[in-house]
Write an enzyme that holds these catalytic residues in place. Structure first.
Site, PDB file in Angstrom:
ATOM      1  N   ASN A   1      40.364  28.712  51.035  1.00 11.16           N
ATOM      2  CA  ASN A   1      40.386  27.914  49.808  1.00 11.16           C
ATOM      3  C   ASN A   1      39.219  26.934  49.756  1.00 11.16           C
ATOM      4  OD1 ASN A   1      42.713  29.267  49.423  1.00 11.16           O
ATOM      5  ND2 ASN A   1      44.084  27.541  49.811  1.00 11.16           N
ATOM      6  N   VAL A   2      38.730  26.724  48.538  1.00 13.05           N
ATOM      7  CA  VAL A   2      37.616  25.800  48.335  1.00 13.05           C
ATOM      8  C   VAL A   2      38.104  24.519  47.655  1.00 13.05           C
ATOM      9  CG1 VAL A   2      35.930  27.690  48.190  1.00 13.05           C
ATOM     10  CG2 VAL A   2      36.995  26.850  46.078  1.00 13.05           C
TER      11      VAL A   2
ATOM     12  N   HIS B   1      35.171  29.936  52.995  1.00 12.61           N
ATOM     13  CA  HIS B   1      34.512  30.198  51.710  1.00 12.61           C
ATOM     14  C   HIS B   1      33.891  28.944  51.091  1.00 12.61           C
ATOM     15  CE1 HIS B   1      37.150  34.074  51.340  1.00 12.61           C
ATOM     16  NE2 HIS B   1      36.177  34.187  52.217  1.00 12.61           N
TER      17      HIS B   1
ATOM     18  N   CYS C   1      15.211  16.738  44.037  1.00  7.10           N
ATOM     19  CA  CYS C   1      13.893  17.386  44.190  1.00  7.10           C
ATOM     20  C   CYS C   1      13.519  18.186  42.939  1.00  7.10           C
ATOM     21  CB  CYS C   1      13.878  18.284  45.425  1.00  7.10           C
ATOM     22  SG  CYS C   1      14.582  19.942  45.173  1.00  7.10           S
TER      23      CYS C   1
ATOM     24  N   THR D   1      47.932  34.448  51.254  1.00  5.30           N
ATOM     25  CA  THR D   1      46.707  35.223  50.998  1.00  5.30           C
ATOM     26  C   THR D   1      47.060  36.685  50.764  1.00  5.30           C
ATOM     27  OG1 THR D   1      44.557  35.965  51.856  1.00  5.30           O
ATOM     28  CG2 THR D   1      46.242  35.451  53.515  1.00  5.30           C
TER      29      THR D   1
ATOM     30  N   ASN E   1      54.488  34.682  52.173  1.00  7.33           N
ATOM     31  CA  ASN E   1      53.901  35.099  50.902  1.00  7.33           C
ATOM     32  C   ASN E   1      55.051  35.385  49.925  1.00  7.33           C
ATOM     33  OD1 ASN E   1      52.418  36.656  48.809  1.00  7.33           O
ATOM     34  ND2 ASN E   1      50.779  36.655  50.325  1.00  7.33           N
TER      35      ASN E   1
ATOM     36  N   GLU F   1      54.918  37.757  47.861  1.00  6.62           N
ATOM     37  CA  GLU F   1      54.959  39.223  47.706  1.00  6.62           C
ATOM     38  C   GLU F   1      54.535  39.874  49.016  1.00  6.62           C
ATOM     39  OE1 GLU F   1      52.280  40.284  44.508  1.00  6.62           O
ATOM     40  OE2 GLU F   1      53.130  38.685  43.274  1.00  6.62           O
TER      41      GLU F   1
HETATM   42  P1  OAD Z   1      44.666  35.791  46.207  1.00  7.38           P
HETATM   43  O1  OAD Z   1      44.752  35.250  44.843  1.00  7.38           O
HETATM   44  O2  OAD Z   1      44.000  37.105  46.405  1.00  7.38           O
HETATM   45  O3  OAD Z   1      46.119  35.914  46.823  1.00  7.38           O
HETATM   46  C1  OAD Z   1      47.054  34.886  46.702  1.00  7.38           C
HETATM   47  C2  OAD Z   1      48.290  35.303  47.446  1.00  7.38           C
HETATM   48  O4  OAD Z   1      49.206  34.234  47.427  1.00  7.38           O
HETATM   49  C3  OAD Z   1      49.006  36.512  46.843  1.00  7.38           C
HETATM   50  O5  OAD Z   1      49.266  37.458  47.868  1.00  7.38           O
HETATM   51  C4  OAD Z   1      50.309  35.925  46.279  1.00  7.38           C
HETATM   52  O6  OAD Z   1      51.393  36.830  46.396  1.00  7.38           O
HETATM   53  C5  OAD Z   1      50.502  34.725  47.174  1.00  7.38           C
HETATM   54  N1  OAD Z   1      51.269  33.604  46.579  1.00  7.38           N
HETATM   55  C6  OAD Z   1      51.304  33.182  45.295  1.00  7.38           C
HETATM   56  N2  OAD Z   1      52.064  32.082  45.167  1.00  7.38           N
HETATM   57  C7  OAD Z   1      52.516  31.779  46.420  1.00  7.38           C
HETATM   58  C8  OAD Z   1      53.340  30.754  46.956  1.00  7.38           C
HETATM   59  N3  OAD Z   1      53.861  29.793  46.188  1.00  7.38           N
HETATM   60  N4  OAD Z   1      53.603  30.769  48.284  1.00  7.38           N
HETATM   61  C9  OAD Z   1      53.089  31.746  49.083  1.00  7.38           C
HETATM   62  N5  OAD Z   1      52.304  32.732  48.630  1.00  7.38           N
HETATM   63  C10 OAD Z   1      52.013  32.754  47.322  1.00  7.38           C
HETATM   64  O7  OAD Z   1      43.989  34.637  47.109  1.00  7.38           O
HETATM   65  P2  OAD Z   1      43.218  34.771  48.480  1.00  7.38           P
HETATM   66  O8  OAD Z   1      43.856  35.771  49.366  1.00  7.38           O
HETATM   67  O9  OAD Z   1      43.033  33.403  48.988  1.00  7.38           O
HETATM   68  O10 OAD Z   1      37.014  34.273  47.465  1.00  7.38           O
HETATM   69  O11 OAD Z   1      41.827  35.336  47.991  1.00  7.38           O
HETATM   70  C11 OAD Z   1      40.809  35.514  48.916  1.00  7.38           C
HETATM   71  C12 OAD Z   1      39.482  35.223  48.275  1.00  7.38           C
HETATM   72  O12 OAD Z   1      39.322  36.024  47.102  1.00  7.38           O
HETATM   73  C13 OAD Z   1      39.313  33.818  47.757  1.00  7.38           C
HETATM   74  O13 OAD Z   1      38.950  32.903  48.778  1.00  7.38           O
HETATM   75  C14 OAD Z   1      38.240  33.989  46.749  1.00  7.38           C
HETATM   76  C15 OAD Z   1      38.777  35.192  46.049  1.00  7.38           C
HETATM   77  O14 OAD Z   1      37.901  35.922  45.298  1.00  7.38           O
HETATM   78  C16 OAD Z   1      35.836  33.843  47.030  1.00  7.38           C
HETATM   79  O15 OAD Z   1      35.719  33.156  46.049  1.00  7.38           O
HETATM   80  C17 OAD Z   1      34.689  34.281  47.893  1.00  7.38           C
END
Ligand code: OAD
Length: 238
Positions: free
Chosen positions: A101-102, A118, A149, A187, A212, A214
């Site tokens: 997360n950012v 990230h 700059c 994630t 998660n 899901e």
């Molecule tokens: P995603 O949006 O791909 O996945 C989010 C996950 O969180 C999903 O599997 C959901 O089921 C789950 N979720 C949603 N609500 C939740 C909750 N309340 N409790 C637990 N889980 C929950 O996000 P990331 O896996 O972080 O990269 O995505 C990875 C990267 O893809 C990000 O860092 C970003 C994105 O494109 C860049 O920007 C480089």
């Protein structure tokens, strides 16, 4: 497959814990995830907004999107899951927090060292001189922003096709391989190299616990897959 009680016991006994978080941990704070229901990548295309090519083509468009996300994130506060990880860090002699997360919510909750794979949406980087600095202004006064700059400034995040910050993946791998428990929270585990840390931790002998809402591609291979919101499940695990 182990249940919450078994997972709690593993976590209680472990001296060495590593955690990897994704967008789902901030969902209960009101920050949209990327994939799944309401995910940003349903309405927006990553290739238009989150690649170096997109930025070279149209820096203003990319910055408008990041400015909008900064506005959304600025209104959000850390939730019970972010806070639980601060508590876990206090309890464990060896603890590493790895995040994709950012949004900076782990910092705001009070977590110590964070491996931000990230990058950080609250940092800027000059494309000309390479300077990087924090900037929390919301909204930004002028888009696209420029460095002192004169160079064009970009968000301090990692885009698709770019390498992770120097040495950070090595540090994350080291933590994953040394961990007795590896917690994976919120994630979708489809973006690499971050997702690779899950099988890496498992092969290195960690008990892997996933939280998660899901099932993911890794749910079947982890030691315990807990289905539900992180803000509810994580405090129960502690
Ligand atoms: P995603 O949006 O791909 O996945 C989010 C996950 O969180 C999903 O599997 C959901 O089921 C789950 N979720 C949603 N609500 C939740 C909750 N309340 N409790 C637990 N889980 C929950 O996000 P990331 O896996 O972080 O990269 O995505 C990875 C990267 O893809 C990000 O860092 C970003 C994105 O494109 C860049 O920007 C480089």
């Amino acid at each position: 497959m182990a249940d919450l009680d078994q997972a709690r016991e593993w976590l209680t006994r472990a001296d060495s814990v590593a955690v990897m978080t994704g967008a789902g941990i901030s969902a209960e704070s009101g920050i949209p995830t990327f994939r799944g229901s309401g995910g940003l990548w349903k309405d927006y295309k990553p290739e238009d907004l989150a690649t170096p090519e997109a930025f070279a083509r149209d820096p203003r468009l990319v910055w408008e999107w990041y400015n909008w996300r900064r506005e959304t994130i600025a209104k959000a506060a850390p939730n019970a899951a972010h806070r639980a990880l601060v508590e876990l860090e206090i309890r464990k002699p060896r603890f590493t927090l790895i995040t994709q997360n950012v949004d900076g919510l782990h910092d705001r909750a009070g977590s110590g060292k964070i491996l931000k794979l990230h990058g950080d949406i609250w940092r800027m980087r000059c494309t000309a001189c390479g300077a990087n600095w924090p900037d929390r202004r919301v909204p930004l006064p002028k888009l696209p922003p420029h460095c002192a700059c004169g160079g064009l400034t970009r968000p301090g995040v990692v885009w698709f096709g770019e390498p992770l910050p120097d040495g950070m993946m090595k540090e994350a791998e080291h933590a994953a391989s040394a961990a007795q428990v590896f917690l994976v929270i919120g994630t979708s585990a489809v973006v690499h190299p971050a997702a690779g840390l899950i099988p890496y931790a498992k092969q290195s002998g960690a008990r892997v616990i996933e939280i998660n809402t899901e099932p993911t591609a890794y749910s079947a291979m982890v030691d315990c897959a807990l289905l539900g919101p992180a803000g509810e499940l994580l405090p129960k695990l502690l």
